[in-house]
Design an enzyme around this catalytic site. Structure first.
Site, PDB file in Angstrom:
ATOM      1  N   HIS A 139      -4.573   2.409  -3.429  1.00 39.85           N
ATOM      2  CA  HIS A 139      -5.230   1.369  -2.650  1.00 39.85           C
ATOM      3  C   HIS A 139      -6.401   0.742  -3.401  1.00 39.85           C
ATOM      4  O   HIS A 139      -6.647  -0.458  -3.290  1.00 39.85           O
ATOM      5  CB  HIS A 139      -5.718   1.928  -1.307  1.00 39.85           C
ATOM      6  CG  HIS A 139      -4.646   2.059  -0.276  1.00 39.85           C
ATOM      7  ND1 HIS A 139      -3.728   3.075  -0.288  1.00 39.85           N
ATOM      8  CD2 HIS A 139      -4.349   1.286   0.803  1.00 39.85           C
ATOM      9  CE1 HIS A 139      -2.909   2.931   0.740  1.00 39.85           C
ATOM     10  NE2 HIS A 139      -3.256   1.844   1.418  1.00 39.85           N
TER      11      HIS A 139
ATOM     12  N   GLY B 159      -0.336   2.034   4.957  1.00 35.62           N
ATOM     13  CA  GLY B 159      -1.016   3.299   5.144  1.00 35.62           C
ATOM     14  C   GLY B 159      -0.923   4.143   3.883  1.00 35.62           C
ATOM     15  O   GLY B 159      -0.579   3.651   2.805  1.00 35.62           O
TER      16      GLY B 159
ATOM     17  N   ASP C 142      -6.185   7.287   6.103  1.00 34.37           N
ATOM     18  CA  ASP C 142      -5.240   6.276   6.606  1.00 34.37           C
ATOM     19  C   ASP C 142      -3.840   6.882   6.624  1.00 34.37           C
ATOM     20  O   ASP C 142      -2.833   6.207   6.346  1.00 34.37           O
ATOM     21  CB  ASP C 142      -5.280   5.015   5.746  1.00 34.37           C
ATOM     22  CG  ASP C 142      -4.697   3.796   6.450  1.00 34.37           C
ATOM     23  OD1 ASP C 142      -4.594   3.817   7.693  1.00 34.37           O
ATOM     24  OD2 ASP C 142      -4.332   2.830   5.764  1.00 34.37           O
TER      25      ASP C 142
END
Length: 394
Positions: free
Chosen positions: A266, A325, A290
């Site tokens: 991410h 996610g 997440d």
């Protein structure tokens, strides 16, 4: 005969609470203590010098690693093979909780991703019931959407994203009053500053995310009562030289905290380093997973709002490659922060324990070391023990 006597002694010592854990560093949620022992007597723990231990206490040498409080995770979408959105019920929450508690997370906010009004109502009801039934680990609710910006939808279903209406506001105000902790991820495109102020006064932890908000807009929403930014860098514009945007506003403003998904996908480690160095405020950046349904399971794919999400090489993606996610446990995030980003262990552990706990309205000791809120990580920062196994000597 010796083993039988040893078992009797262990049971007696456990009943009295006079057990000492040695050989590991001890992080109390704020400070890392080296060369100390952790003594439990009558259910209470103290950090002491080994030479100060009572002569009659049972001693267990952990052989290295670190004792620390259980992790605090403010963004947990699923686990144990299920998503909270699949079926917002106590049964689902029990599966998710079991998966995350087994990974060392002792306090978390189950998170509902953008969905229908009926699912939002069901999620609030389910968490209230789970709290009444003392489901382990659950400390409130995080609603990530549906009041976001379609332009920054990420893995959220754009058809379900919508502005906040008076009925939504009333429901959320009531939920904030009834839940110990209610976190809301919203976007200025769908929520007004007045609504933010009302939610903040009701006790909600309001966070900006999934938005195109520019710097000035972000600052005005911080003034209205926003206290956090959801998964910094993701689902928001990049920080540019003449357009600092939400990222620049969050890093500069000491009033707000920000979650960080430290899975190495991410956010690049170098980008994380830059944020850690720039963030103002006493507890600015904290870790979130997440996490999706994959945690605590061996599933290779699952669905969210009818869309297939595939698990491969530590990543979760939609069919078009959009990150959906994370396939991430908190101990793994800690390893990335220490081993790849280069953060010192004392501060990194704070970002997984006391820093997120400070954002809570009702912390109740989460993020702090206690007899029943303790885990052990080995030298490589892998989980090797929880409170039950540590005190039982397993």
């Amino acid at each position: 005969m010796r083993w039988t006597g040893r078992c009797i002694l262990l049971r007696t010592a456990q009943a009295m609470g006079d057990i000492a854990l040695l050989g590991a560093d001890i992080h109390d949620g704020e400070t890392l203590h080296r060369g100390r022992a952790l003594l439990r007597r009558a259910g209470h723990i103290t950090v002491v010098k080994p030479e100060k231990l009572p002569a009659d206490c049972l001693r267990r040498d952990l052989g290295g690693g670190t004792l620390l409080p259980g992790f605090v995770d403010l963004q947990v979408n699923g686990g144990g093979g299920v998503m909270f959105n699949d079926d917002p019920s106590v049964a689902t929450l029990r599966k998710i909780a079991k998966a995350h508690v087994s990974t060392g997370t002792n306090a978390f906010l189950p998170t509902l991703i953008t969905d229908t009004p009926a699912l939002t109502t069901a999620a609030i009801t389910a968490v209230l019931k789970a709290l009444a039934q003392n489901v382990p680990g659950i400390i409130g609710l995080h609603l990530e959407g549906p009041h976001l910006a379609r332009a920054r939808k990420g893995a959220h279903d754009p058809a379900l994203i919508r502005p906040m209406e008076p009925a939504d506001l009333a429901q959320l105000e009531e939920a904030a009053e009834n839940l110990p902790n209610l976190m809301l991820t919203v976007a200025p495109e769908s929520v007004t500053p007045d609504q933010i102020a009302r939610l903040s006064r009701a006790g909600a932890i309001v966070s900006l995310g999934h938005t195109e908000a520019d710097y000035a807009t972000a600052r005005s929403y911080f003034d209205a009562g926003v206290r956090c930014v959801t998964h910094l860098y993701n689902a928001m514009p990049a920080m540019l030289s003449r357009a600092p945007g939400l990222i620049g506003a969050a890093l500069e403003d000491g009033r707000v905290s920000a979650g960080l998904i430290a899975d190495g996908y991410h956010v690049h480690p170098a980008t994380m380093r830059a944020a850690l160095g720039a963030k103002r405020g006493p507890s600015g950046l904290f870790l979130v997973t997440d996490a999706m349904a994959t945690i605590g399971s061996n599933i290779g794919a699952f669905t969210l709002n009818g869309r297939r999400i595939t698990r491969a090489k530590g990543r979760l993606t939609l069919s078009d490659g959009t990150l959906a996610g994370a396939d991430l446990e908190m101990a793994q995030a800690l390893r990335v922060l220490v081993q790849d980003v280069g953060e010192d262990l004392q501060t990194a552990i704070r970002r997984a324990t006391c820093y997120p706990a400070r954002l809570l309205r009702d912390a109740r000791g989460h993020g702090a070391l206690s007899s029943d809120n303790i885990i052990h990580l080995n030298r490589d920062l892998h989980l090797t023990g929880t409170a039950e196994s540590l005190w039982a000597g397993r």
